[in-house]
Scaffold this active site. Structure first.
Site, PDB file in Angstrom:
ATOM      1  N   ASP A  80       8.602   0.759  12.218  1.00  0.00           N
ATOM      2  CA  ASP A  80       9.690  -0.138  12.592  1.00  0.00           C
ATOM      3  C   ASP A  80      11.052   0.516  12.376  1.00  0.00           C
ATOM      4  O   ASP A  80      11.201   1.434  11.579  1.00  0.00           O
ATOM      5  CB  ASP A  80       9.607  -1.454  11.824  1.00  0.00           C
ATOM      6  N   GLU A 139       7.809  -2.406   7.826  1.00  0.00           N
ATOM      7  CA  GLU A 139       8.003  -2.043   6.417  1.00  0.00           C
ATOM      8  C   GLU A 139       9.356  -2.473   5.898  1.00  0.00           C
ATOM      9  O   GLU A 139       9.513  -2.775   4.712  1.00  0.00           O
ATOM     10  CB  GLU A 139       7.846  -0.524   6.255  1.00  0.00           C
TER      11      GLU A 139
END
Length: 392
Positions: A80, A139
């Site tokens: 991400d 995350e």
């Protein structure tokens, strides 16, 4: 076998860079990584690798089975990006998505694991055991993607897990390891103070939320200094203090947010309890009211001793690694902690300091030295392959 691994990775370095730069140009923020997840899934499917997608959300897991029996080792990379505008100059692969960029190196983590996965697949007839490649979403944003992927079976049958973070402020060629806590628990707090507003010329008729908030901020700073054992570690930072009013109006409300970082669960609980005690006492003394919430984020990342010392020994044999450093813990947070709560493993830092200007993680001009991906891939791959020969 290890020499073959290194040679294959050397030959695939250009592909690793190409993947990293594509991802850097096309970032997606936490919990919205649909196209990135599809890219990862498609990569493995084209190779004929067994792959699961939609794992715990946008997670993707590839499984490579060696021809010989052995243990099951997991390797993890996150994918991400962050809600930050890319401000790098004269970089052809800068983010093409407004207000979103890979400002933490997750594009590099993904490129590293994809090419390593391809290499393991190429060598599968000579490999022992099974390799579970965990490509994790989200995350950067609590509750993160690790826990939901674990709940969806990401660690089923896994004997050990290894992960790394490319680190832009650590010299290139250095591997940082640590037995025990290496990254902190990352918690968030929010506080709303309710006083009574009024005219700036008549403060005696008010309960000034700005003054009350300032007192609370000052009082909270004493917790680490006077309530936490000096042999322990804790950070309490107020990140925002908002009380917007015209210049001549005393605020009736103030809103504060911040973070607490700890390594010990006992200190974590102490901070949560003592913060509210301080806030409650200050509120009582100033005849105001408050709303306080404390949100526990990721636990501390605590490395297992056997796997960490094993990784240290492996790293010392990897080409390009010039130093293997027993590093102090960092106060940043990481949801790799959830994996280590379930299975043995270790998380380490791969030095990726770029040439020229160096910017920290989450900075709008963040970048890293791409050659560090090759060192990361060789270290992870070597650790995974040789772990099967260890008597753990």
């Amino acid at each position: 076998m290890i020499e073959k691994l290194f040679a294959e990775l050397d030959g695939s370095y250009a592909e690793m860079v190409e993947i990293r730069r594509y991802l850097h140009m096309n970032p997606e923020p936490s919990f919205h990584e649909e196209k990135t997840a599809e890219y990862i899934r498609s990569f493995y499917e084209k190779l004929g690798v067994e792959v699961r997608h939609g794992v715990g959300g946008n997670g993707v897991i590839a499984t490579i089975r060696g021809a010989k029996p052995g243990k099951t080792v997991a390797l993890r990379a996150d994918f991400d990006a962050l809600p930050i505008q890319d401000q790098k100059e004269d970089i052809p692969y800068k983010s093409q998505v407004p207000n979103v960029m890979h400002a933490c190196g997750h594009d590099g983590h993904t490129a590293t694991l994809l090419v390593l996965g391809k290499t393991l697949h190429t060598l599968r007839e000579e490999l022992e055991g099974t390799y579970v490649l965990i490509h994790q979403h989200a995350e950067e944003l609590v509750p993160g993607g690790a826990k939901s992927m674990i709940d969806a079976g990401a660690l089923d049958g896994v004997d050990a897990i290894f992960g790394t973070h490319l680190w832009s402020t650590t010299p290139f060629g250095r591997i940082d390891y640590r037995v025990g806590p290496i990254m902190a628990a990352a918690d968030t707090f929010r506080l709303k103070i309710q006083g009574r507003g009024g005219h700036g010329a008549s403060p005696h008729e008010t309960k000034d939320a700005v003054v009350i908030g300032a007192q609370i901020v000052t009082n909270l700073q004493q917790l680490v200094a006077r309530r936490v054992d000096p042999l322990e570690s804790a950070v309490l930072s107020v990140g925002s203090f908002i009380a917007e009013n015209p210049f001549n109006i005393i605020a009736d409300q103030a809103a504060l947010t911040g973070t607490v970082r700890t390594f010990s669960e006992n200190i974590r609980t102490l901070m949560e309890v003592e913060m509210e005690r301080v806030i409650k006492g200050t509120s009582l003394a100033t005849d105001s009211t408050y709303e306080f919430s404390y949100e526990r984020g990721y636990p501390a990342v605590v490395n297992h001793e056997a796997e960490t010392l094993y990784l240290k020994n492996i790293a010392e044999t990897v080409p390009g690694v010039e130093e293997v450093y027993d590093a102090p813990p960092q106060m940043g947070g990481e949801d790799f902690s959830y994996y280590l709560e379930q299975v043995p493993g270790t998380f380490f830092f791969t030095g990726a300091m770029p040439d020229g200007d160096v910017y920290p993680h989450h900075h709008p001009k963040f970048n890293f030295k791409e050659e560090a991906m090759l060192i990361a891939a060789k270290t992870l791959g070597s650790a995974a392959i040789q772990y099967h020969g260890e008597d753990k």
